[in-house]
Write a protein that holds these residues in place. Sequence first.
Motif, mmCIF file in Angstrom:
data_model
loop_
_atom_site.group_PDB
_atom_site.id
_atom_site.type_symbol
_atom_site.label_atom_id
_atom_site.label_comp_id
_atom_site.label_asym_id
_atom_site.label_seq_id
_atom_site.Cartn_x
_atom_site.Cartn_y
_atom_site.Cartn_z
ATOM 1 N N UNK A 3 0.828 -1.209 0.000
ATOM 2 C CA UNK A 3 0.000 0.000 0.000
ATOM 3 C C UNK A 3 0.856 1.250 0.000
ATOM 4 N N UNK A 4 2.100 1.138 -0.473
ATOM 5 C CA UNK A 4 3.032 2.272 -0.426
ATOM 6 C C UNK A 4 2.692 3.361 -1.425
ATOM 7 N N UNK A 5 1.846 3.073 -2.405
ATOM 8 C CA UNK A 5 1.475 4.108 -3.372
ATOM 9 C C UNK A 5 0.265 4.915 -2.911
ATOM 10 N N UNK A 9 -1.925 7.320 -0.064
ATOM 11 C CA UNK A 9 -1.569 8.592 0.567
ATOM 12 C C UNK A 9 -0.760 8.408 1.844
ATOM 13 N N UNK A 10 -1.156 7.458 2.690
ATOM 14 C CA UNK A 10 -0.418 7.228 3.930
ATOM 15 C C UNK A 10 0.826 6.382 3.687
ATOM 16 N N UNK A 11 0.718 5.393 2.822
ATOM 17 C CA UNK A 11 1.867 4.551 2.514
ATOM 18 C C UNK A 11 3.028 5.343 1.938
ATOM 19 N N UNK A 12 2.738 6.338 1.108
ATOM 20 C CA UNK A 12 3.796 7.192 0.570
ATOM 21 C C UNK A 12 4.505 7.944 1.689
ATOM 22 N N UNK A 13 3.698 8.483 2.619
ATOM 23 C CA UNK A 13 4.282 9.227 3.735
ATOM 24 C C UNK A 13 5.179 8.318 4.574
ATOM 25 N N UNK A 14 4.726 7.095 4.829
ATOM 26 C CA UNK A 14 5.528 6.156 5.619
ATOM 27 C C UNK A 14 6.825 5.811 4.901
ATOM 28 N N UNK A 15 6.744 5.547 3.624
ATOM 29 C CA UNK A 15 7.941 5.239 2.844
ATOM 30 C C UNK A 15 8.937 6.383 2.908
#
Length: 239
Positions: A7-9, A11-17
Motif C-alpha cells: 500500500x506504499x502508493x 496517501x499514507x503509505x507514501x508518507x511512511x515510505x
Amino acid sequence: MKTLIVGASGATGKQLTEQLLAAKKEVKIIIRPHSNIPESWNQHKKLHIIHRNISEMKVEEMTEIVSDCDAFACCLGHNLTLKGIFGKPRKLVTNAVQLICEAILKKNPSQATKFVLMNTVGNQNRDKCEEISPAQKVVVALIRFLIPPQADNEKASDYLRLKVGHNNPKIEWVVVRPDALINEKEVSHYSLHPSPIRSAIFNPGETSRINVAHFIAQLMQNNALWNEWKGQMPVIYNE
C-alpha cells in the motif's frame, strides 16, 4: 532492519515510505504495475520496488520477498470509487495480511518480526469490549452490510488478534486506528489512546495521514514504543 510496505502508493503509505527513507532505513515496497510514485523513488539506493498485484501473489513468492525483512506495514485500502468499494477483491486487506503472515511463518524467523496494520477507528477492538452507543451500533452494522471495506478492515484485524494471536513467537503486531483522515504537510502533535475517546460516527476527530505514518515509523524504530503498544489497537488523533 528492512521494512516491507504494502500500500506504499497510497496517501499514507507514501508518507511512511518517505519517513523511513529519510531515517536512512532500507525499505521494500509492493505496488501495482502502474502505480503513481515519486520519480525519486526509482533511483533511491535504499528502496527496492516490486511491481506486482498483491492479490495475485502466492505464498511461495511472498516468502521469498519477506526473506530479508524484519518489519512489515500494511497501509492498503480500497480505492474510493464504485469499483474500488464494491468490486473485487472485497477482502483485499484481509487477504494481504494473511498472505504476509503465512509467508513470515514459512520463513520461520529466529526472532519475532513487527507487523503494523493501518485500520480505522470505526473498527472496535473486541479484545477490550469497547462500548459504543446503540445508535452507533446500528450505523456501523449498516455500514458493514452495505460497504464491503468496513467488513474487510474488521476481518483483517481479527486475523491478527485471533489467528496470529498475542503470544506468537514469530509475529508481533499493532493495529493503528486513525479517525477521519486529512492531509497535512508536516507532522504535528498527536495523541494516542488504547480505545476511542469520542464517537467515530457522531463526534469524529481528525487524524492527518502524515501523523499516522510518523507513528508507524516510530513503532518500527523505537522498541520501547513498540513494547508499549504491541498486541493492541491504538487510536490516534490530531491534537
